[in-house]
Design an enzyme around this catalytic site. Structure first.
Site, mmCIF file in Angstrom:
data_model
loop_
_atom_site.group_PDB
_atom_site.id
_atom_site.type_symbol
_atom_site.label_atom_id
_atom_site.label_comp_id
_atom_site.label_asym_id
_atom_site.label_seq_id
_atom_site.Cartn_x
_atom_site.Cartn_y
_atom_site.Cartn_z
ATOM 1 N N ASP A 286 0.862 -1.182 0.000
ATOM 2 C CA ASP A 286 0.000 0.000 0.000
ATOM 3 C C ASP A 286 0.894 1.226 0.000
ATOM 4 O O ASP A 286 2.128 1.105 0.023
ATOM 5 C CB ASP A 286 -0.941 0.000 1.208
ATOM 6 C CG ASP A 286 -2.280 0.691 0.924
ATOM 7 O OD1 ASP A 286 -2.261 1.797 0.353
ATOM 8 O OD2 ASP A 286 -3.346 0.134 1.258
ATOM 9 N N PHE B 229 0.349 1.691 -6.629
ATOM 10 C CA PHE B 229 -0.088 0.663 -7.574
ATOM 11 C C PHE B 229 -0.321 1.213 -8.984
ATOM 12 O O PHE B 229 -0.664 0.483 -9.896
ATOM 13 C CB PHE B 229 -1.296 -0.124 -7.081
ATOM 14 C CG PHE B 229 -2.470 0.681 -6.561
ATOM 15 C CD1 PHE B 229 -2.956 1.794 -7.221
ATOM 16 C CD2 PHE B 229 -3.096 0.291 -5.378
ATOM 17 C CE1 PHE B 229 -4.042 2.497 -6.743
ATOM 18 C CE2 PHE B 229 -4.194 0.990 -4.885
ATOM 19 C CZ PHE B 229 -4.670 2.091 -5.573
ATOM 20 N N HIS C 141 -13.209 -0.371 -7.069
ATOM 21 C CA HIS C 141 -14.436 0.442 -7.036
ATOM 22 C C HIS C 141 -14.160 1.905 -6.691
ATOM 23 O O HIS C 141 -15.035 2.751 -6.860
ATOM 24 C CB HIS C 141 -15.472 -0.165 -6.082
ATOM 25 C CG HIS C 141 -15.236 0.088 -4.625
ATOM 26 N ND1 HIS C 141 -16.231 -0.025 -3.674
ATOM 27 C CD2 HIS C 141 -14.119 0.442 -3.933
ATOM 28 C CE1 HIS C 141 -15.756 0.242 -2.479
ATOM 29 N NE2 HIS C 141 -14.473 0.531 -2.604
ATOM 30 N N GLY D 175 4.440 1.715 -1.739
ATOM 31 C CA GLY D 175 4.580 2.163 -3.119
ATOM 32 C C GLY D 175 3.249 2.580 -3.695
ATOM 33 O O GLY D 175 2.246 2.688 -2.982
#
Length: 334
Positions: free
Chosen positions: A197, A225, A243, A223
């Site tokens: 995360d 994504f 979502h 990091g």
């Protein structure tokens, strides 16, 4: 049905949300864990005004959270007991988040979002939710508590529904403080984990993983994504991540995961599904929250299929769980 009463209940729902938010913020259910307490005792423990607190308690009795036992004393109902922070699937952390001013003010811009298609949060705060949280670490902590609470509510159901034991390494992308990953590792002692995360979020995972007794089998990596995720995993899990984002951003995230995976790897999305939801009201309202706050959306199975296809994946199977989320399994397109 009495239409007037039902409409009045819908119109004043915000009052219940705020009352429950304050109950969570003050920790009232925790204070009542050992039995009834007087308003004076509760006011002293919470440093609140006793007369105002009594009025709050009266409202919370009316909605079933507490019971008036007489002599100005109150106790938990079954609902109130489940609202304690230490309850097995407590959502108190979520309640503390939804009533925070920065979130509440954004929801007041729902009309703006409906008229323009823009995210209400950005209209109010001049930046995205993620930018705001990065600049306000105290609110980031509240948000992380909320996401952990939501994970706690569904983690066992997800682990019951899907066999993680056939994988060597599970990479939890956007895994927050690691509640879901800790549930997987606790259930399957031979599995290794990677929690990924944002650095400031991932840093908060160590305590939870240690408390679950799985820290020795789990790496914690920070990091983005959008740039890269840890390579070498056998399965990549994204719970309530996609979502939050638009279609274009979702494809970008999924393609990042695809680049890190081998041809035999698997991708799991843990999400609500509009077309299959066992709780259509909750899923529809969650979709509104995505519109107003995060800028994403809840989706149907076919919409996820299209996103996955555009990202280099084939949707292989969908697993229902005992909660309102589904496990959507995908494999790299061959």
């Amino acid at each position: 049905m009495d239409a007037f009463r039902e409409l009045h209940r819908l119109i004043t729902g915000y009052q219940v949300s705020q009352a429950v938010h304050v109950a969570a913020t003050l920790g009232l259910s925790d204070l009542l864990a050992d039995g009834p307490r007087s308003v004076a005792e509760l006011a002293d423990a919470t440093r609140t005004d006793a007369r105002s607190l009594r009025r709050l308690m009266r409202g919370l009795v009316a909605v079933g959270l507490y019971v008036d036992t007489g002599d100005d004393r109150f106790a938990n109902t079954e609902l109130g007991d489940a609202f304690r922070n230490d309850a097995p699937r407590s959502v108190a952390g979520w309640a503390r988040f939804v009533g925070r001013p920065f979130h509440w003010q954004a929801y007041a811009s729902l009309e703006h979002s409906v008229r323009t298609g823009e995210t209400g949060f950005a209209a109010v705060h001049g930046m995205s939710l993620w930018g705001y949280l990065a600049e306000h670490p105290d609110e980031q902590n509240v948000f992380d508590d909320a996401m952990t609470a939501l994970s706690r509510a569904v983690a066992d159901a997800v682990v019951d529904a899907y066999d993680f034991g056939r994988f060597g390494t599970v990479v939890d992308v956007g895994g927050g403080r690691g509640l879901l990953l800790s549930a997987v590792l606790s259930r399957y002692p031979s599995v290794e984990g990677v929690l990924f995360d944002r650095p400031d979020v991932a840093a908060g995972a160590h305590q939870l993983l240690a408390a679950a007794g799985v820290a020795q089998r789990c790496k914690v990596i920070g990091g983005s994504f959008f740039e890269a995720v840890p390579a070498g995993g056998d399965v990549y899990v994204l719970k309530a991540v996609i979502h939050d984002w638009s279609d274009a951003e979702s494809v970008e995230i999924l393609r990042t995961c695809r680049r890190a995976m081998s041809a035999s790897g698997r991708l799991l999305l843990v999400e609500q599904l509009l077309d299959l939801s066992p709780d259509p009201v909750r899923t529809a309202l969650s979709d509104l929250t995505m519109l107003v706050v995060a800028g994403g959306q809840e989706r149907t199975t076919d919409e996820y299929r299209s996103l996955l296809s555009a990202s280099g994946f084939d949707l292989t199977r969908t697993f229902a769980t005992a909660s309102d989320v589904f496990v959507i399994e995908a494999a790299p397109t061959q």
